[in-house]
Design a protein around this motif. Structure first.
Motif, PDB file in Angstrom:
ATOM      1  N   LYS A 109       0.749  -1.125   0.044  1.00 30.65           N
ATOM      2  CA  LYS A 109       0.004   0.057  -0.122  1.00 30.65           C
ATOM      3  C   LYS A 109       0.908   1.300  -0.034  1.00 30.65           C
ATOM      4  CE  LYS A 109      -3.330   2.891   0.848  1.00 30.65           C
ATOM      5  NZ  LYS A 109      -2.794   4.198   1.114  1.00 30.65           N
ATOM      6  N   PHE A 118      -3.326   4.103  -3.474  1.00 31.48           N
ATOM      7  CA  PHE A 118      -3.060   3.148  -4.604  1.00 31.48           C
ATOM      8  C   PHE A 118      -2.296   1.685  -3.658  1.00 31.48           C
ATOM      9  CE2 PHE A 118      -2.522   7.071  -6.435  1.00 31.48           C
ATOM     10  CZ  PHE A 118      -3.037   6.953  -7.728  1.00 31.48           C
ATOM     11  N   PHE A 120      -1.192  -2.436  -4.306  1.00 34.45           N
ATOM     12  CA  PHE A 120      -0.566  -3.598  -5.279  1.00 34.45           C
ATOM     13  C   PHE A 120      -0.620  -4.905  -4.648  1.00 34.45           C
ATOM     14  CE2 PHE A 120       0.986   0.750  -6.612  1.00 34.45           C
ATOM     15  CZ  PHE A 120       0.785   0.514  -8.011  1.00 34.45           C
ATOM     16  N   SER A 121      -1.219  -6.001  -5.337  1.00 35.11           N
ATOM     17  CA  SER A 121      -1.293  -7.231  -4.515  1.00 35.11           C
ATOM     18  C   SER A 121      -0.832  -8.441  -5.502  1.00 35.11           C
ATOM     19  CB  SER A 121      -2.728  -7.543  -4.000  1.00 35.11           C
ATOM     20  OG  SER A 121      -3.631  -7.557  -5.246  1.00 35.11           O
ATOM     21  N   VAL A 161      -2.698 -10.931  -9.795  1.00 34.81           N
ATOM     22  CA  VAL A 161      -2.013  -9.406  -9.739  1.00 34.81           C
ATOM     23  C   VAL A 161      -2.986  -8.347  -9.783  1.00 34.81           C
ATOM     24  CG1 VAL A 161      -0.293  -7.997 -10.234  1.00 34.81           C
ATOM     25  CG2 VAL A 161       0.087 -10.369 -10.467  1.00 34.81           C
ATOM     26  N   ALA A 163      -3.937  -4.108  -9.093  1.00 34.01           N
ATOM     27  CA  ALA A 163      -3.401  -2.624  -9.035  1.00 34.01           C
ATOM     28  C   ALA A 163      -4.686  -1.887  -8.700  1.00 34.01           C
ATOM     29  CB  ALA A 163      -3.012  -2.059 -10.251  1.00 34.01           C
ATOM     30  N   TYR A 165      -7.183   1.531  -6.887  1.00 35.26           N
ATOM     31  CA  TYR A 165      -7.242   2.916  -6.599  1.00 35.26           C
ATOM     32  C   TYR A 165      -8.210   3.174  -5.980  1.00 35.26           C
ATOM     33  CZ  TYR A 165      -8.321   7.725  -7.586  1.00 35.26           C
ATOM     34  OH  TYR A 165      -8.500   8.969  -7.494  1.00 35.26           O
ATOM     35  N   GLN A 178     -10.148  -2.036  -9.056  1.00 36.66           N
ATOM     36  CA  GLN A 178      -9.031  -2.947  -8.980  1.00 36.66           C
ATOM     37  C   GLN A 178      -9.031  -3.556 -10.341  1.00 36.66           C
ATOM     38  OE1 GLN A 178      -6.252  -5.199  -5.927  1.00 36.66           O
ATOM     39  NE2 GLN A 178      -8.362  -5.693  -5.602  1.00 36.66           N
ATOM     40  N   THR A 180      -7.558  -6.650 -12.644  1.00 39.98           N
ATOM     41  CA  THR A 180      -6.804  -7.727 -12.169  1.00 39.98           C
ATOM     42  C   THR A 180      -6.343  -8.555 -13.472  1.00 39.98           C
ATOM     43  OG1 THR A 180      -8.979  -8.995 -11.941  1.00 39.98           O
ATOM     44  CG2 THR A 180      -7.971  -8.164  -9.896  1.00 39.98           C
TER      45      THR A 180
END
Length: 428
Positions: A109, A118, A120-121, A161, A163, A165, A178, A180
């Motif tokens: 984060k 923002f 990311f995972s 994965v 990203a 917002y 998000q 994916t």
């Protein structure tokens, strides 16, 4: 650095075999798992927020990075019986010999002093897998020349994965989105999605892979007085076809395609914080009935399996965190999942038997400093009553429509699961 990234990637795509809710992970990371997976309205860590409600990442203002790794063990049993000419039954039970499977989760984060956030995972969010050895006493695992399936082995894993917002509309309301990207791997022995030949069904010659895409949308409300609520919708993750290279028992080779998407998930959650207690409750609807690979059911005209035939699944996740001990939060979690497999279709799900009805978790953390925290969780799950139904044979479909159930036969499976997971979080 390159070697570290490679190791993390390989860890994340390793076969999961962890199918708490259908083939869906009930939670992500030590904290979220210990809360039963509840985080849509009560985000206690960035992994839970990024998995279940991207709008909830607005709760975290600092830079944070989190890594969790779990060790998962299961003990599924596969039983079957068929009527014998003498009027009795031939039956037996085969135990899975898969062993341990890893469970990874990596989240980050970005710190923010504005309304823009923002995150990311990189999560392993889905998987199933069994290894039932060939048997001469259990009819379902008898060699194919004797009418069984022989050795039954499956490996499915999905690495996602995201990203995220999120934007704070006000001090109380946030919205989030998000996109994916997904990578999935599937390996089947035998491969029932292929056309059988005179020797039976083939096995896949190595795992097939496919890429998929989707998105998640969420809203989050924080009253500022303890009550919180959230809602999120994860679209179906749409994949390209798995393209299998098959090897038959007689040595001949062939190819086939099969599509297996990830279902859409609708989540609602509420949370309440008062003093040293944090309470969380989530409800999810998993839309298997409109998902390729799960919605179709039965035999194709060429005697291959069209799909699992699963129904929609309802999931309830609940958790409580107690922070009354200095630097040592304690957590309890529970997850209930309905069974998406109808009795008459249980045969089709033999390669994906890990349906857990009740799951219990105990977790704790330790705040080493204001920036560094470690967490752990222990999980126990049970399928409750065994899932059972008749053995199906496409050659019998004309006489016993629509699936060709063998009169007097039965196949059943149940399991228990255990898991230890450990994680670390660093903030700055």
């Amino acid at each position: 650095m390159k070697n570290v990234v490679t190791f993390l990637f390989l860890l994340c795509i390793a076969p999961l075999g962890f199918s708490q809710a259908g083939h869906i992970m009930q939670g992500v990371g030590s904290v979220n798992m210990s809360m039963g997976g509840a985080a849509t309205g009560q985000p206690l860590d960035i992994s839970g927020a990024l998995q279940w409600n991207p709008a909830a990442i607005t709760v975290f203002d600092q830079n944070q990075i989190r890594l969790d790794v779990g060790l998962f063990f299961s003990s599924p049993e596969l039983s079957s019986r068929v009527p014998a000419p003498s009027g009795s039954f031939i039956g037996g039970t085969t135990e899975d010999d898969r062993g341990m499977s890893p469970l990874p989760a990596l989240a980050y984060k970005v710190g923010s002093t504005s309304r823009h956030h923002f995150g990311f995972s990189a999560f392993g969010i889905s998987g199933f897998g069994v290894t039932f050895p060939e048997s001469t006493t259990n009819p379902i695992n008898m060699p194919q020349e004797m009418g069984g399936f022989g050795r039954v082995e499956s490996n499915y894993s999905l690495f996602q994965v995201g990203a995220a917002y999120a934007y704070e509309l006000s001090e109380k309301f946030s919205i989030g989105v998000q996109p994916t990207i997904n990578f999935a791997s599937l390996d089947l022995t035998p491969n029932p999605t292929a056309i059988p030949n005179q020797s039976g069904y083939p096995s896949t010659d190595g795992a097939s892979t496919a890429f998929g895409f989707g998105a998640q949308f969420g809203v989050f409300y924080d009253s500022g007085a303890g009550f919180k609520a959230g809602a999120a919708y994860k679209t179906a993750q749409t994949f390209g076809d798995f393209e299998f290279d098959n090897v038959y028992l007689d040595g001949t080779e062939g190819q086939n395609r099969f599509n297996l998407n990830y279902p859409s998930i609708l989540s609602f959650g509420v949370g309440y914080t008062r003093g040293v207690f944090d309470l969380a409750l989530d409800y999810r609807l998993v839309n298997y009935e409109n998902t390729d690979g799960f919605s179709a059911v039965g035999w194709t005209p060429t005697a291959s399996v069209a799909g699992f035939g699963w129904k929609n699944m309802n999931i309830i996740s609940a958790g409580v965190q107690y922070s009354g001990i200095d630097r040592l939060p304690l957590r309890l979690g529970y997850t209930y999942s309905s069974n998406p497999i109808e009795d008459e279709l249980a045969f089709y799900s033999v390669p994906a038997t890990a349906i857990i009805k009740n799951a219990f978790q105990f977790g704790l953390g330790y705040e080493i400093s204001d920036r560094f925290e470690i967490d752990g969780v222990f999980h126990f799950g049970s399928s409750g009553d065994a899932t059972s139904g008749p053995i199906l044979n496409p050659q019998f479909a004309q006489n016993f429509p629509p699936y060709g159930a063998i009169p007097g036969s039965e196949v059943s499976y149940d399991m228990t699961t255990f898991m230890f997971m450990f994680g670390a979080q660093y903030s700055w």
